[in-house]
Design a protein around this motif. Structure first.
Motif, PDB file in Angstrom:
ATOM      1  N   ARG A  89       0.845  -1.197   0.000  1.00 13.23           N
ATOM      2  CA  ARG A  89       0.000   0.000   0.000  1.00 13.23           C
ATOM      3  C   ARG A  89       0.876   1.241   0.000  1.00 13.23           C
ATOM      4  NH1 ARG A  89      -3.067   0.610   5.840  1.00 13.23           N
ATOM      5  NH2 ARG A  89      -1.346   0.059   7.213  1.00 13.23           N
ATOM      6  N   ALA A  90       0.277   2.347  -0.386  1.00 11.87           N
ATOM      7  CA  ALA A  90       1.002   3.604  -0.557  1.00 11.87           C
ATOM      8  C   ALA A  90       0.877   4.475   0.695  1.00 11.87           C
ATOM      9  CB  ALA A  90       0.475   4.352  -1.774  1.00 11.87           C
ATOM     10  N   PHE A  91       1.949   5.225   0.971  1.00  9.71           N
ATOM     11  CA  PHE A  91       1.991   6.139   2.113  1.00  9.71           C
ATOM     12  C   PHE A  91       2.456   7.514   1.624  1.00  9.71           C
ATOM     13  CE2 PHE A  91       2.267   1.969   3.913  1.00  9.71           C
ATOM     14  CZ  PHE A  91       1.652   2.052   5.158  1.00  9.71           C
ATOM     15  N   ARG A  92       1.967   8.556   2.335  1.00  9.82           N
ATOM     16  CA  ARG A  92       2.396   9.918   2.034  1.00  9.82           C
ATOM     17  C   ARG A  92       2.184  10.764   3.273  1.00  9.82           C
ATOM     18  NH1 ARG A  92      -0.022  13.765  -2.836  1.00  9.82           N
ATOM     19  NH2 ARG A  92       1.235  15.633  -2.384  1.00  9.82           N
ATOM     20  N   PHE A  95      -1.245  12.178   4.910  1.00 11.74           N
ATOM     21  CA  PHE A  95      -2.371  11.423   4.358  1.00 11.74           C
ATOM     22  C   PHE A  95      -2.542  10.121   5.144  1.00 11.74           C
ATOM     23  CE2 PHE A  95      -1.285  14.234   1.008  1.00 11.74           C
ATOM     24  CZ  PHE A  95      -2.401  14.360   0.169  1.00 11.74           C
ATOM     25  N   GLU A  96      -3.776   9.654   5.169  1.00 15.85           N
ATOM     26  CA  GLU A  96      -4.001   8.322   5.674  1.00 15.85           C
ATOM     27  C   GLU A  96      -3.389   7.311   4.703  1.00 15.85           C
ATOM     28  OE1 GLU A  96      -5.406   7.189   8.451  1.00 15.85           O
ATOM     29  OE2 GLU A  96      -5.630   9.256   9.192  1.00 15.85           O
ATOM     30  N   PRO A  97      -2.893   6.150   5.187  1.00 15.75           N
ATOM     31  CA  PRO A  97      -2.357   5.146   4.262  1.00 15.75           C
ATOM     32  C   PRO A  97      -3.414   4.711   3.250  1.00 15.75           C
ATOM     33  CG  PRO A  97      -1.788   4.624   6.532  1.00 15.75           C
ATOM     34  CD  PRO A  97      -2.764   5.750   6.601  1.00 15.75           C
ATOM     35  N   GLY A  98      -2.954   4.425   2.036  1.00 12.95           N
ATOM     36  CA  GLY A  98      -3.880   3.989   1.000  1.00 12.95           C
ATOM     37  C   GLY A  98      -4.380   2.560   1.229  1.00 12.95           C
TER      38      GLY A  98
END
Length: 841
Positions: A89-92, A95-98
């Motif tokens: 999964r994507a993180f930024r 932002f909440e994790p994708g």
């Protein structure tokens, strides 16, 4: 000024907070993988991509990825070999994790790389979380399904999966846990661990399934036969699909050693609109009427609650023993106790004060007949499931676990095709005496025997059951060889209660067929003759009453009377997007709806609980303009399984109300999607009239229609302007499917003596040029059967002589007559009856 500055500062902070919240709430897109999930033969490098300014974290141990896990580096692909579950999964920042993406990759060893089957394939990956035999713990496994392709084969080497999901699974059962080939539960879950409802292999969408392992049943099909027969009787029974299973553990390739044989993917018994269709009971439902249902309980080994009268033990299926509240447990204990008090009370036969006020008699009859018909040797004492809906009575079923049926038994009781099974049971085993008491009511016993003779004309017809067995045998002919190589048990001892059997699977199948034939014949010999009432030929009937929703477009209407599987009318509208909401400009256009237009034509009292015709309670079914549009054309499709039936007639009353001039009728007998044809039909176009007319379509001469679970009839419409939209309609009523009556006389049986004077409707009708006119006379005497035109002129005399009491079927050839409506009249010394028929040329 100070207050103003404080105000401006507060507003600024609020704006910043809202902006921060807005940014955090945005959803990141999931990573994209370079390879689809599935099976492969050669190791490869897996690449991942995500949207700009995000970082991908991934795991290979089944855990949900977090910031402490491995970070994917662009240009440094992940090498994939063996069997692996990759979750990413994507993180930024900010932002909440994708959402997570989970894909399972399975390398195939060369010894299975070319494996294919005519059955769907299932791969269960346990990795290091191997399923356990005991306890509540469920392993998290990968559950992958490969369906058959257009060429009829499922190939193990595939990246086009029918389904891949995480599943919480554990072994289940009781005695079967001692077998090396074990059944296990499947609860499909999504990446967050919540239920994931999926339609698997064409079965209705759900998350709970059973991978059932036929082991001690060496035909592999006894449960499948039982469940199919249960549905043929009009009851819910679990749907199933045969599959071949690879049960894998560890991280190495899938090899031939992981092949686990033929399994059945089966619906688990639970609340659901497509399973046990009762109200779901929640923890908040602790007072009447909510607390009255729904419950699914089981008379089995487990002891979750006791009835308040006889202290009968029951286990809970739904709600579960963990979820039920104390109030609900007390209520169902009291209800089962109240049922027992009524059943064993002095007024137990009273329909208002006795057992009939508490339990659904018909379901108790059907359940008992199923156990005895197949001689299920765990019946009544184990896996005896019943359910109760909110405000309803206790209903028996669904049936479950028939591995020890149809002679597959060698214990202390007899598994022979002769003899009643229930006579071996003591009162406690025999549902704690419930059935012993029920059969002390003569009305229950008569209902039991009459239902047997009904079922023998449909789902319990010997030919129907034998055809079912041979159909499954043909399906499994290939896969059974692999199954018994994996589990070489043919002719061998498996456990103390199942027969050793023959050395070949083919002999097992033939032995099963012989057993069924002998069993049906033996029960026939034990049942009293059917009741004296004239035997109904009705199999399906649609009575449209005031309980049918009004002023609302309908998509389907189920038959109100069904002897075999449920029959359904489905409507296809001429307008795309149907059905529309009541705010849409096309609301109630090109629709199927209720209409107030009663008629006695083709009315069958037995299809409406024996009630006589009453125009005040009857409604109708209308199809409204326009009849063509951007969605095609208005079409009625009647799904009417003919399981166990050899010849049928489809009849209905219909009239035009300014919308069409004719009905166009064809049919389909194909499995899956319909293939429409009019082959074998006397007519495919039937003119409409402005008054109700009876229409009958005779399918008795079409072999493919006989004993066909996929039989459908289609009605379309023809006219001068089918796109017109003037609010007009075609109206239908009293729709039926009947068995073609047997016109032969059995010389070794005394014919049933009619008790009433009766002239029946001819069939087929309309016709060209031949039809049959049935009638019955209770007393011997001189009779006349004559035909008149609408001007009152006699055009034919079919009978003018002395006849003994009996039923007659008189043929009539109308070759010399013109198209039109005619009257036929039956005359005796004391009675005259007339009916109409229509000749179409």
């Amino acid at each position: 000024m100070y207050i103003f500055k404080r105000y401006i500062l507060a507003i600024s902070i609020l704006v910043l907070m809202l902006a921060s919240t807005s940014v955090t709430a945005q959803t990141l897109q999931p990573p994209v993988f370079s390879h689809s999930a599935g099976t492969f033969t050669q190791p490869f490098d897996l690449e991942m991509e995500a949207e700009e300014n995000t970082v991908i974290y991934f795991t290979t141990n089944g855990n949900l990825p977090g910031l402490s896990d491995q970070q994917y580096q662009t240009g440094q692909p992940v090498p994939v070999s063996g069997s692996v579950m990759i979750r990413a999964r994507a993180f930024r920042d900010g932002f909440e994790p994708g959402p997570a993406v989970t894909k399972i990759y399975s390398q195939l060893h060369p010894n299975v790389a070319d494996f294919d089957s005519n059955l769907p394939l299932v791969i269960v990956h346990q990795f290091d979380d191997v399923m356990e035999r005991w306890g509540a713990y469920r392993s998290t496994v990968g559950f992958s399904v490969i369906d058959i392709g257009q060429d009829g084969r499922a190939r193990l080497l595939s990246d086009k999966l029918h389904l891949q999901s995480l599943s919480e699974s554990n072994y289940r059962g009781s005695s079967s846990l001692g077998f090396p080939k074990k059944q296990f539960g499947v609860r499909l879950i999504d990446d967050s661990g919540e239920n994931r409802n999926e339609s698997v292999l064409g079965m209705p969408s759900e998350n709970n399934w059973i991978m059932s392992a036929p082991y001690d049943d060496k035909t592999l099909i006894r449960n499948a036969i039982a469940y199919d027969l249960g549905r043929d009787m009009g009851r819910y029974a679990p749907r199933l699909r045969f599959v071949e299973l690879f049960l894998h553990d560890g991280n190495g390739p899938v090899t031939a050693s992981h092949y686990h044989g033929v399994y059945m993917l089966v619906e688990r018994v639970k609340w659901d609109n497509n399973r046990v269709n009762i109200t779901k009971l929640t923890p908040e439902d602790n007072a009447e009427p909510e607390i009255t249902g729904g419950y699914i309980i089981n008379y089995d080994r487990d002891d979750h609650f006791r009835s308040s009268f006889f202290n009968t033990r029951f286990s809970l299926i739904r709600p579960s023993v963990e979820d039920i509240t104390p109030q609900q447990r007390n209520w169902i204990s009291g209800y089962t106790g109240g049922l027992e008090a009524a059943l064993f009370g002095s007024n137990f036969r009273d329909p208002d004060a006795g057992y009939a006020a508490w339990l659904d008699t018909d379901s108790f009859v059907d359940y008992h007949l199923m156990i005895e018909a197949l001689k299920e040797m765990d019946g009544f004492r184990l896996s005896t499931i019943m359910h109760k809906d909110r405000g309803g009575k206790m209903v028996m079923g669904p049936i479950w676990d028939y591995n020890l049926s149809t002679g597959n038994y060698k214990g202390p009781w007899s598994g022979a095709p002769t003899g009643w099974y229930h006579t071996h049971l003591n009162p406690t085993q025999y549902l704690n005496g419930w059935y012993t008491r029920l059969f002390q009511d003569e009305a229950f016993s008569r209902k039991y025997s009459d239902r047997w003779w009904q079922l023998r004309q449909g789902p319990y017809a010997t030919e129907h059951i034998v055809n079912m067995i041979r159909g499954y045998a043909e399906l499994l002919e290939e896969a059974q060889e692999r199954n018994f190589i994996r589990w070489p048990i043919l002719g061998e001892w498996v456990w103390e209660y199942s027969r050793d059997g023959y050395d070949t699977w083919e002999e097992e199948i033939e032995w099963l067929i012989d057993w069924v034939e002998k069993r049906m014949d033996w029960i026939d010999s034990q049942m009293p003759e059917p009741s004296e009432e004239p035997e109904s030929r009705l199999r399906y009937f649609w009575f449209f009453g005031s309980d049918l929703i009004n002023n609302t477009p309908l998509e389907s209407v189920e038959a109100t009377y069904s002897l075999v599987e449920q029959a359904t009318i489905r409507f296809e509208s001429a307008l795309d997007g149907y059905p529309f909401t009541d705010t849409h400009p096309l609301w109630r256009k090109a629709s199927m709806e209720r209409r107030n237009r009663p008629t006695e034509i083709n009315y069958h009292p037995e299809g409406n609980q024996g009630r006589p015709y009453d125009q005040n309670t009857m409604r109708a079914l209308q199809v409204k303009q326009p009849f063509t549009g951007n969605g095609g054309e208005n079409t009625l499709i009647f799904e009417m399984p003919t399981s166990g039936l050899e010849g049928v007639i489809f009849s209905f009353a219909a009239m035009d109300e300014g919308a069409a001039t004719a009905l166009l009728i064809d049919y389909s007998t194909e499995t899956g999607g319909p293939v429409w044809t009019d082959d074998g039909l006397a007519n495919d176009r039937y003119p409409l009239d402005t008054e109700f007319q009876r229409y009958s379509i005779d399918f008795s001469g079409i072999d493919d229609v006989m004993d066909n679970p996929d039989f459908r009839v289609r009605i379309r419409f023809d006219g001068d302007n089918m796109s017109a939209d003037n609010g007009n309609r075609v109206t239908f009523n009293n729709i039926s499917l009947e068995i073609v009556p047997d016109t032969t006389t059995k010389t070794d049986e005394e014919p049933r003596r009619p008790v009433t004077f009766r002239l029946d409707q001819n069939y087929p009708n309309p016709f060209n040029p031949g039809t049959i006119i049935p009638f019955e006379i209770p007393l011997a005497g001189n009779i006349k059967l004559e035909v008149y035109d609408m001007l009152g002129r006699k055009v034919a005399t079919l009978v003018d002589d002395f006849r003994v009491s009996g039923r007659y079927e008189v043929p009539f050839d109308a070759t010399g007559l013109a198209s039109g409506v005619y009257i036929y009249r039956l005359i005796t010394r004391d009675n005259v009856q007339s009916r109409k028929f229509t000749i179409i040329k």
